[in-house]
Enzyme design. Structure first.
Site, PDB file in Angstrom:
ATOM      1  N   ASP A   1       0.813  -1.219   0.000  1.00 12.43           N
ATOM      2  CA  ASP A   1       0.000   0.000   0.000  1.00 12.43           C
ATOM      3  C   ASP A   1       0.850   1.275   0.000  1.00 12.43           C
ATOM      4  O   ASP A   1       0.372   2.346   0.356  1.00 12.43           O
ATOM      5  CB  ASP A   1      -0.960   0.003   1.212  1.00 12.43           C
ATOM      6  CG  ASP A   1      -0.219  -0.070   2.543  1.00 12.43           C
ATOM      7  OD1 ASP A   1       1.020  -0.317   2.539  1.00 12.43           O
ATOM      8  OD2 ASP A   1      -0.866   0.118   3.595  1.00 12.43           O
TER       9      ASP A   1
ATOM     10  N   ASN B   1       8.963  -6.324   5.403  1.00 15.33           N
ATOM     11  CA  ASN B   1      10.007  -5.603   6.129  1.00 15.33           C
ATOM     12  C   ASN B   1      10.095  -6.033   7.599  1.00 15.33           C
ATOM     13  O   ASN B   1      10.628  -5.320   8.439  1.00 15.33           O
ATOM     14  CB  ASN B   1       9.806  -4.089   6.022  1.00 15.33           C
ATOM     15  CG  ASN B   1      11.102  -3.324   6.249  1.00 15.33           C
ATOM     16  OD1 ASN B   1      12.186  -3.803   5.900  1.00 15.33           O
ATOM     17  ND2 ASN B   1      10.999  -2.146   6.858  1.00 15.33           N
ATOM     18  N   ARG B   2       9.547  -7.211   7.900  1.00 16.92           N
ATOM     19  CA  ARG B   2       9.729  -7.858   9.207  1.00 16.92           C
ATOM     20  C   ARG B   2      10.150  -9.307   9.018  1.00 16.92           C
ATOM     21  O   ARG B   2      10.188 -10.071   9.970  1.00 16.92           O
ATOM     22  CB  ARG B   2       8.404  -7.853  10.007  1.00 16.92           C
ATOM     23  CG  ARG B   2       7.803  -6.503  10.262  1.00 16.92           C
ATOM     24  CD  ARG B   2       8.659  -5.670  11.218  1.00 16.92           C
ATOM     25  NE  ARG B   2       7.993  -4.398  11.465  1.00 16.92           N
ATOM     26  CZ  ARG B   2       8.065  -3.346  10.646  1.00 16.92           C
ATOM     27  NH1 ARG B   2       8.811  -3.407   9.565  1.00 16.92           N
ATOM     28  NH2 ARG B   2       7.419  -2.227  10.929  1.00 16.92           N
TER      29      ARG B   2
ATOM     30  N   TYR C   1      11.521   4.377  16.111  1.00 19.14           N
ATOM     31  CA  TYR C   1      10.864   3.282  16.830  1.00 19.14           C
ATOM     32  C   TYR C   1      11.500   1.995  16.332  1.00 19.14           C
ATOM     33  O   TYR C   1      11.701   1.832  15.129  1.00 19.14           O
ATOM     34  CB  TYR C   1       9.338   3.259  16.616  1.00 19.14           C
ATOM     35  CG  TYR C   1       8.899   3.117  15.181  1.00 19.14           C
ATOM     36  CD1 TYR C   1       8.534   1.866  14.659  1.00 19.14           C
ATOM     37  CD2 TYR C   1       8.853   4.210  14.331  1.00 19.14           C
ATOM     38  CE1 TYR C   1       8.134   1.724  13.348  1.00 19.14           C
ATOM     39  CE2 TYR C   1       8.461   4.084  13.005  1.00 19.14           C
ATOM     40  CZ  TYR C   1       8.102   2.843  12.524  1.00 19.14           C
ATOM     41  OH  TYR C   1       7.715   2.705  11.212  1.00 19.14           O
TER      42      TYR C   1
ATOM     43  N   GLU D   1      11.503   7.256   3.519  1.00 14.96           N
ATOM     44  CA  GLU D   1      10.066   7.550   3.589  1.00 14.96           C
ATOM     45  C   GLU D   1       9.861   8.795   2.754  1.00 14.96           C
ATOM     46  O   GLU D   1      10.297   9.882   3.129  1.00 14.96           O
ATOM     47  CB  GLU D   1       9.660   7.815   5.036  1.00 14.96           C
ATOM     48  CG  GLU D   1      10.003   6.697   5.998  1.00 14.96           C
ATOM     49  CD  GLU D   1       9.018   5.539   5.918  1.00 14.96           C
ATOM     50  OE1 GLU D   1       8.012   5.660   5.183  1.00 14.96           O
ATOM     51  OE2 GLU D   1       9.251   4.518   6.586  1.00 14.96           O
TER      52      GLU D   1
END
Ligand SMILES: *[C@@H]1O[C@H](CO)[C@@H](O)[C@H](O)[C@H]1NC(C)=O
Ligand SMILES: *[C@@H]1O[C@H](CO)[C@@H](O)[C@H](O)[C@H]1NC(C)=O
Ligand SMILES: [Zn+2]
Length: 346
Positions: free
Chosen positions: A125, A184-185, A284, A306
């Site tokens: 997304d 991305n994990r 984070y 980003e």
């Protein structure tokens, strides 16, 4: 720390800080993490809660579909055949080829100089990256004989562009892949070795891992949306606390991230992030990310960029987003050369 208490601290910390931001990280909605424990009490952090796609047909219009993107890549390969080569590094869960555009004055040859890779659309997304990367390839093709920066890059940087790492997520208009795993994990992680369980590795992740091991990439960047900042390693912290965790090449990474943010239309003016850059764990912490894995296992300096506050902006904004990011992308690649020259004379 003992694994068991470390694991406990991890879960506890996540309970205390249920959500930070949406872009690299999880979901903005407050969620009960207890529901996500597997039989070993371990967080199923790779898997996402079922996301309800909120992306309307209207928002999708003007973006290339997966088959249109494939056609654009092939068309690029034909049009720019003397400085490029198109190849695939594997397939998604739903068998969509993961096409790469290689750009160099010696495409298909191994060169001694630096090589760079761009990866877009890691999250289904977040589609701006895939569009900008096709524009980047075409811009280089149109300008490498008349623009000195384009010429420098085509001549001295071996570039590989993967416009979409997650075509299935894009088609489904959601973050995860077809198995609803956050790619991305999904990488092995230095702090959470349980992410090393091979059997659950997604084909898209495996394709990237094989690609990185096969080729020598000097540096790279993946493109995301949902914020405006250049993020650099480490992404994770040992104890899950939100804190600056510097990697051994912190200075180089801050330099690279600053090159991007200061070449961007307004990334460096951020009020949230000083200079438009951030250490991942300071923003984070995340675990299983692609960026840290690249640095540790590929010797590759990877940034997580980003590039738009809105994850899925209207397609009419794409030309402007391209203009905002064009020089950043070019300067980031060129910075490898300056860095190299600097090392040679230092
Ligand atoms: C690509 O082709 C053009 C002519 O079409 C030629 O002038 C140019 O030198 C070629 N570039 C490379 C890198 O071979
Ligand atoms: C950058 O510019 C865009 C478009 O004008 C704007 O929406 C955004 O808030 C700006 N961001 C910063 C950090 O100045
Ligand atoms: Zn993302």
């Amino acid at each position: 720390m003992e694994l068991c208490s470390l694991r406990f601290a991890f879960v506890l910390a996540l309970l205390l800080y249920p959500c930070f931001a949406a872009a690299r990280g999880g979901d903005r909605r407050p969620i009960s993490l207890l529901g996500q424990m597997d039989d070993q009490g371990w967080m199923l952090s790779r898997h996402l809660l079922e996301d309800q796609p909120l992306i309307t047909d209207d928002m999708v219009s003007g973006y290339m579909s997966n088959s249109e993107l494939e056609m654009a890549i092939k068309e690029f390969g034909r049009r720019c055949s003397n400085i490029s080569r198109v190849y695939s590094i594997g397939k998604s869960v739903n068998s969509v080829p993961l096409w790469v555009i290689e750009i160099s004055d010696k495409p298909g040859k191994d060169e001694a100089g630096p090589s760079f890779k761009f990866i877009g659309n890691v999250h289904g997304d977040e589609p701006v990256g895939r569009e900008l990367l096709i524009r980047l390839a075409n811009w280089l093709c149109d300008n490498y004989m008349k623009d000195s920066l384009a010429m420098l890059i085509v001549k001295h940087v071996h570039l590989h562009i993967l416009p979409t790492m997650n075509p299935d997520g894009f088609a489904l208009r959601r973050r995860g892949n077809a198995n609803n795993v956050d790619l991305n994990r999904d990488f092995p992680d230095q702090f959470y070795p349980l992410n090393d369980r091979l059997e659950s590795r997604q084909p898209e992740t495996r394709a990237i891992m094989n690609w990185v091991k096969e080729r020598r990439f000097t540096a790279s960047a993946s493109l995301h949306g949902g914020a405006l900042v250049a993020n650099y390693p480490w992404d994770g912290s040992q104890d899950t606390r939100k804190e600056y965790v510097a990697c051994p090449d912190d200075k180089t990474f801050r330099y690279m991230a600053s090159v991007y943010s200061h070449s961007h239309y307004n990334m460096s003016l951020s009020k949230e992030f000083e200079g438009g850059i951030t250490n991942g764990a300071f923003w984070y912490p995340i675990y299983g990310g692609m960026q840290d894995w690249n640095y540790i296992h590929g010797g590759c300096f990877e940034l997580t960029l980003e590039i738009s506050d809105v994850k899925w902006p209207k397609s009419t904004e794409l030309p402007v987003l391209w203009e905002y990011n064009r020089l950043s992308m070019l300067n980031l690649m060129a910075s490898l050369l300056k860095h190299l020259l600097w090392q040679m004379i230092a």
